[in-house]
Enzyme design. Structure first.
Site, PDB file in Angstrom:
ATOM      1  N   ASP A 180      -9.854  11.445 -39.289  1.00 30.43           N
ATOM      2  CA  ASP A 180     -10.923  11.887 -40.195  1.00 30.43           C
ATOM      3  C   ASP A 180     -11.983  12.719 -39.754  1.00 30.43           C
ATOM      4  O   ASP A 180     -12.473  14.065 -40.718  1.00 30.43           O
ATOM      5  CB  ASP A 180     -11.640  10.640 -39.823  1.00 30.43           C
ATOM      6  CG  ASP A 180     -11.259   9.312 -40.228  1.00 30.43           C
ATOM      7  OD1 ASP A 180      -9.239  10.169 -40.471  1.00 30.43           O
ATOM      8  OD2 ASP A 180     -11.199   8.227 -39.997  1.00 30.43           O
ATOM      9  N   GLU A 415      -7.144   3.119 -28.663  1.00 31.86           N
ATOM     10  CA  GLU A 415      -6.664   4.361 -29.665  1.00 31.86           C
ATOM     11  C   GLU A 415      -6.635   5.550 -29.263  1.00 31.86           C
ATOM     12  O   GLU A 415      -5.716   6.706 -30.571  1.00 31.86           O
ATOM     13  CB  GLU A 415      -7.642   3.801 -30.856  1.00 31.86           C
ATOM     14  CG  GLU A 415      -7.668   4.203 -32.381  1.00 31.86           C
ATOM     15  CD  GLU A 415      -8.699   4.050 -32.737  1.00 31.86           C
ATOM     16  OE1 GLU A 415     -10.144   3.216 -32.334  1.00 31.86           O
ATOM     17  OE2 GLU A 415      -8.664   4.623 -34.302  1.00 31.86           O
TER      18      GLU A 415
HETATM   19  C1  2M8 Z   1      -9.076   5.715 -38.684  1.00 30.60           C
HETATM   20  O1  2M8 Z   1      -9.332   5.668 -39.795  1.00 30.60           O
HETATM   21  C2  2M8 Z   1     -10.467   5.032 -40.170  1.00 30.60           C
HETATM   22  C3  2M8 Z   1     -10.752   5.355 -42.166  1.00 30.60           C
HETATM   23  O2  2M8 Z   1      -8.950   5.359 -42.700  1.00 30.60           O
HETATM   24  C4  2M8 Z   1     -11.924   4.520 -39.502  1.00 30.60           C
HETATM   25  O3  2M8 Z   1     -11.916   5.076 -39.215  1.00 30.60           O
HETATM   26  O4  2M8 Z   1     -13.012   3.995 -40.130  1.00 30.60           O
HETATM   27  C5  2M8 Z   1      -8.269   7.089 -38.300  1.00 30.60           C
HETATM   28  O5  2M8 Z   1      -8.067   7.075 -37.353  1.00 30.60           O
HETATM   29  C6  2M8 Z   1      -6.635   7.242 -38.907  1.00 30.60           C
HETATM   30  O6  2M8 Z   1      -5.963   8.099 -39.082  1.00 30.60           O
HETATM   31  C7  2M8 Z   1      -6.282   5.204 -38.882  1.00 30.60           C
HETATM   32  O7  2M8 Z   1      -5.072   5.319 -39.960  1.00 30.60           O
HETATM   33  C8  2M8 Z   1      -6.954   4.241 -39.388  1.00 30.60           C
HETATM   34  C9  2M8 Z   1      -6.558   3.258 -38.766  1.00 30.60           C
HETATM   35  O8  2M8 Z   1      -6.202   3.130 -37.252  1.00 30.60           O
HETATM   36  O9  2M8 Z   1      -8.474   4.307 -38.316  1.00 30.60           O
END
Ligand code: 2M8
Length: 442
Positions: A180, A415
């Site tokens: 992101d 994470e």
């Molecule tokens: C993160 O992205 C989401 C938006 O899609 C967020 O920050 O709200 C990123 O690390 C993405 O790669 C990942 O798929 C998601 C859920 O783990 O989180």
């Protein structure tokens, strides 16, 4: 510096517990509080992990995600759970309810994420066949059921998202990359002046120890501006190209497509579909060549391309190792492996574990605690390890496996991890981190 390997049984049981706790029944939340819905590429890694313990449940995970596929072929990046509303932006902000291409029964976002799904299906099939009996039957029946959806997904990416036919997938939001707020996107975002964005209240910063671990408010304003632009044209693929301020050819996304298409070709062949297999091989070749064409001869790293600015995007991020995921020219892969092991990356003397950081510790962009700007992401190491094994690079695979298991021995299933101290960051009990542990354990 190395850590202590936790007892494999303890790690395995703890990882299974995380997946159970995140299980909503037919889909797994990406994390308990921060991400209370099903994310596209997270679900694929979750299926890989689940296939080590419960093949039928792994099938269900992928089936749930495919039920969210749009009629265009796009697999949306979030399938929203009706039972959670503590995530922003939720389905109302995405405004996809009126989009005809969306399946009526489920609510989704309107963008996508890297296509790791065929790779996940391969894992589920292999585990099902190893188990035999009902697992084998379930996995094989699902492969036949999923094939057309996955073919449509790859073909949509190869057409709607490669309008110029250059063998690189174009993304319209950095959320599509999955990286992101990586420094990869700083240049493209700096060139955007956001228009009016309706008021918003972030929820993500409530679920982490420090807001500094997450993207900034300025970044969120741009993220939400792009959502407004996509909504304004009803998520119509052709109109988006003329409207959206963010058009970047994402080299890592493209590499995943190349790898996944090769895998899907093999599955199509096994299912008696040689024409579809040939089509996927051609697609894999095209995107592999596209990825190789981006390599900067000076740094040896692959680069993204900002279509709006007509400029290469080349900070030192792990996406530069896209050729290792795509596969291809042995000389290029050997050079990339040497680079990855070198002192700007895994071999950097300051690292707690010798693992790839999301941004090189040698880069001025390196921020060790901030999300995609420096920390180590366990699921990514699993993907790199899988690609190494595919290409016979077993030594690097084993190095990634050993260091990953040492990192994951803290049992937080974070994470992302701070590369120097090894501290867990972001959400704990992140589903794809637990899945990576299960897959590394084997
Ligand atoms: C993160 O992205 C989401 C938006 O899609 C967020 O920050 O709200 C990123 O690390 C993405 O790669 C990942 O798929 C998601 C859920 O783990 O989180």
């Amino acid at each position: 510096m190395t850590g202590t390997l936790v007892d494999a049984g303890v790690l395995r049981r703890a990882a299974i517990d995380v997946l159970h706790r995140n299980d909503l029944g037919t889909m797994t939340t990406a994390a308990p509080n921060l991400y209370p819905h099903q994310w596209s590429w997270d679900a694929a890694f979750v299926a890989i992990g689940l296939s080590r313990v419960d093949v039928a449940r792994a099938v269900t995970e992928l089936r749930s995600l495919l039920a969210a596929q749009w009629s265009t072929g796009m697999i949306p990046h979030i399938r929203f759970s009706p039972s959670a509303d503590d995530y922003f932006p939720g389905p109302d902000r995405w405004g996809t309810d009126g989009v005809a291409a969306r399946p009526a029964a489920v609510r989704t976002s309107g963008i996508c994420q890297p296509p790791v799904h065929a790779i996940a299906l391969r894992h589920v099939l292999d585990r099902g066949r190893e188990q035999g009996g009902a697992d084998r039957a379930a996995a094989e029946a699902f492969a036949a059921e999923a094939l057309d959806g996955l073919l449509a997904w790859h073909r949509w990416l190869a057409t709607a998202r490669d309008p110029d036919g250059v063998g690189l997938v174009e993304i319209h939001h950095s959320w599509e990359s999955g990286f992101d707020n990586s420094p990869r996107w700083d240049g493209p975002y700096a060139r955007i002046t956001p228009g009016p964005v309706p008021p918003f209240a972030r929820r993500d910063t409530h679920h982490v120890a420090s807001a500094a671990e997450r993207p900034s408010n300025a970044e969120y304003t741009r993220y939400l501006w792009l959502v407004e632009q996509l909504k304004s044209v009803g998520y119509d693929d052709a109109r988006v190209l003329d409207t959206i301020d963010f058009r970047v050819r994402d080299v890592f996304f493209s590499a995943v497509l190349a790898a996944a298409a090769e895998v899907l070709a093999c599955i199509a062949d096994e299912l008696g579909r040689p024409d579809d297999a040939a089509d996927q091989i051609a697609l894999a070749d095209r995107f592999r060549a596209g990825v190789a064409s981006t390599v900067d001869p000076t740094t040896g790293l692959a680069r993204d391309y900002d279509v709006r600015a007509g400029a290469w995007v080349g900070p030192m991020t792990v996406a530069g190792f896209a050729p290792l995921v795509a596969g291809g020219d042995p000389a290029l892969l050997a050079a990339q492996r040497a680079l990855l092991r070198g002192s700007d990356w895994m071999g950097h003397p300051g690292l707690r574990h010798p693992l790839p950081t999301s941004t090189s510790p040698a880069s001025p962009d390196f921020r060790p605690r901030t999300y995609w700007r420096g920390p180590v992401w366990p699921f990514l190491n699993l993907l790199l390890g899988w690609a190494c094994a595919r290409d016979g690079a077993f030594a690097l695979h084993d190095e990634l496996r050993t260091a990953s298991l040492e990192q994951l021995a803290d049992l937080t299933f974070a994470e992302y991890y701070e590369p120097v101290t090894g501290a867990p960051l972001g959400s704990h009990d992140q589903a794809w981190t637990a899945a990576a542990a299960l897959e590394w354990l084997g």
